[in-house]
Design a protein around this motif. Sequence first.
Motif, PDB file in Angstrom:
ATOM      1  N   VAL A  74       0.878  -1.113   0.076  1.00  0.00           N
ATOM      2  CA  VAL A  74       0.003   0.017   0.139  1.00  0.00           C
ATOM      3  C   VAL A  74       0.679   1.246  -0.015  1.00  0.00           C
ATOM      4  O   VAL A  74       1.952   1.382   0.872  1.00  0.00           O
ATOM      5  N   GLU A 197      -1.968  -1.318  -4.170  1.00  0.00           N
ATOM      6  CA  GLU A 197      -2.994  -0.175  -3.452  1.00  0.00           C
ATOM      7  C   GLU A 197      -2.378   0.998  -3.218  1.00  0.00           C
ATOM      8  O   GLU A 197      -1.380   1.085  -2.683  1.00  0.00           O
ATOM      9  N   THR A 198      -3.123   2.225  -3.656  1.00  0.00           N
ATOM     10  CA  THR A 198      -2.800   3.435  -3.051  1.00  0.00           C
ATOM     11  C   THR A 198      -3.966   4.207  -2.455  1.00  0.00           C
ATOM     12  O   THR A 198      -5.113   3.977  -3.090  1.00  0.00           O
ATOM     13  N   LEU A 199      -3.736   4.761  -1.392  1.00  0.00           N
ATOM     14  CA  LEU A 199      -4.688   5.357  -0.723  1.00  0.00           C
ATOM     15  C   LEU A 199      -4.454   6.916  -0.689  1.00  0.00           C
ATOM     16  O   LEU A 199      -3.507   7.545  -0.287  1.00  0.00           O
ATOM     17  N   ARG A 204      -9.230   6.027  -3.638  1.00  0.00           N
ATOM     18  CA  ARG A 204      -8.365   4.364  -3.722  1.00  0.00           C
ATOM     19  C   ARG A 204      -8.059   4.108  -5.053  1.00  0.00           C
ATOM     20  O   ARG A 204      -8.781   4.420  -5.799  1.00  0.00           O
ATOM     21  N   VAL A 206      -6.395   0.640  -7.195  1.00  0.00           N
ATOM     22  CA  VAL A 206      -5.776  -0.853  -6.928  1.00  0.00           C
ATOM     23  C   VAL A 206      -5.824  -1.290  -8.460  1.00  0.00           C
ATOM     24  O   VAL A 206      -6.445  -1.108  -9.305  1.00  0.00           O
ATOM     25  N   SER A 207      -4.453  -1.945  -8.698  1.00  0.00           N
ATOM     26  CA  SER A 207      -4.196  -2.308 -10.151  1.00  0.00           C
ATOM     27  C   SER A 207      -3.629  -3.976  -9.579  1.00  0.00           C
ATOM     28  O   SER A 207      -2.980  -4.075  -8.690  1.00  0.00           O
ATOM     29  N   TRP A 222      -7.657  -2.659 -13.167  1.00  0.00           N
ATOM     30  CA  TRP A 222      -7.696  -1.743 -12.198  1.00  0.00           C
ATOM     31  C   TRP A 222      -9.104  -1.233 -11.509  1.00  0.00           C
ATOM     32  O   TRP A 222     -10.057  -1.331 -12.371  1.00  0.00           O
ATOM     33  N   HIS A 302     -14.495  -3.354  -0.654  1.00  0.00           N
ATOM     34  CA  HIS A 302     -13.109  -3.246  -0.281  1.00  0.00           C
ATOM     35  C   HIS A 302     -12.118  -4.255   0.052  1.00  0.00           C
ATOM     36  O   HIS A 302     -10.881  -4.346   0.062  1.00  0.00           O
TER      37      HIS A 302
END
Length: 396
Positions: A74, A197-199, A204, A206-207, A222, A302
Motif C-alpha cells: 500500500v 493499492e494506493t490510498l 483509492r 488498486v491495480s 484496475w 473493499h
Amino acid sequence: MRTAVVVGAGMAGLAAAGALARDGWQVTLLERGERVAAPPTALVLWPNGRRALESLDPDGGWPAIAAPLPDGGVRRPDGQWLCAPRNRPGAGLAPAAVHLEDLYDALMAGLGDRVDIRTGMQVTRVRARHGSRPAVGDGKTLFEADLIVAADGIDSPIRQTVAPEAVVVGSGFAAWQAVVPGFRAPTLPPDHQAGGETLGAGYRFVSMPLGERAAGRGGIYWVATAAGAPRPESPATQLTLLRRWFAPWHDPIGRLLAATRPEDLIPQEVRELRPLPRAYGFRCGSGGVVLLGDAAHAMPHHLGQGACLAFEDAATLRSLVATAQPGPELGQAVEAYDRARRPRTTAVVRQSRRMSAVVQARGRLALRARDAALGSLRPRMLGHANGLAADWHPPE
C-alpha cells in the motif's frame, strides 16, 4: 426428478446451476438479460473462492485461467510506502486474478444438459408460502420447483418478497473499473509489476496484472473508488475526470488511465444491504427458497469478498441438498443452509465495513492518524480478513 429454478445467470447463478445439475437436479436457469454475458472486467479469487469453485466443479480447469497475485503493498499518492509488500497470511493457496470472460466460459462449459437456460425473463411474481411449491414467474409463465435459488443480485425481487426488511443503501462511494488489454498496457516499473493499492484522501486506486492468457489478450485490471455519489456523466467524461483526479498520483496510475478507453470503463455505485436479511433460507412446500450471493449479503467491495462468498454459498448449498429428497428432508436442508451461512457472511460484512472507514478517511488529522496506524492496522485487519478467506473449506 428433483427440480430447481435458479434466478440470475451471473457468476453465482451459473456456479449453483452447474453444481445442482451435476448432482442430478433438473435445473431451469432464468436470466433477465437477452443473453448470458460476462462484464468485460476481472476479480480476485481469494483462497476461499478458489476452494469453493474447485469443490463445485473439480474438472473446471480453474488454475489455467487464474494468475497468482502477490501482495503489492500500500502506498500514498506520492509513492511512499504506507505498508510494504509482505507474504500473505495462510500462504497455502494464493489469491489469483481472473478475467470474467474466462470465468464465465468455464462456468458455462460446466452446465451440462440438465440446465435449461431461459433469457429475457424478468421475475415479477414470487410464491413462497406454506402448503404450495415455491415458484417464480414473469407475468406470463410460472416456474414451479422444489428449490428456488435467488442469485439475482442486490436488487433481487425474490429477496424483496421473502425478506423485505433488507434494504439497499449506498455505501458512500462511487467506483470505476476497467481492464487494459495487454497490447495497450504500459510497461510497469519493477516495483509495480505485482500491482498494488494506493490510498489518498477519500480516494483509492488498486491495480493487478491478469497474466498473459487472460481472455486471450492478457492485460492489467484496475479499480478506482472515490467518496461520494456516482457521477451522471458519460463514460468518456468520467474517464477525463479520473485522469484529472489521479494526475498527481505516482506512476503508473496516470499511464494506466491514459491507456484506458471509454468503452473499457465500468462506472458503478457501491451499494450494500442494511440490515442483512433475517434469514437466507425459507422453507415452504416441497423444499423452499434460498438467497445466494449479493441477493443475500451485498457489501462494500473493499475486501474483494463478494464473489468469493457467493461461491461459498453455492458450495454449501450443493453439499446440503446433494442427496436431499423433496419434502421434509429438503426443507430441513434449506434451513440448514441458513444456519451455515449467516454467521460467516455477517462476520465478513462487518470486516468489510470496517475497511470502508479506513478508505473514507479525509482531512489532515484523519489522514495522518490513518497513515500512522496503517502499518499495524493493515496486517491486523487484512490478516483477519485473509484468515477468514484462507481458513474456509467446503463442507464435506
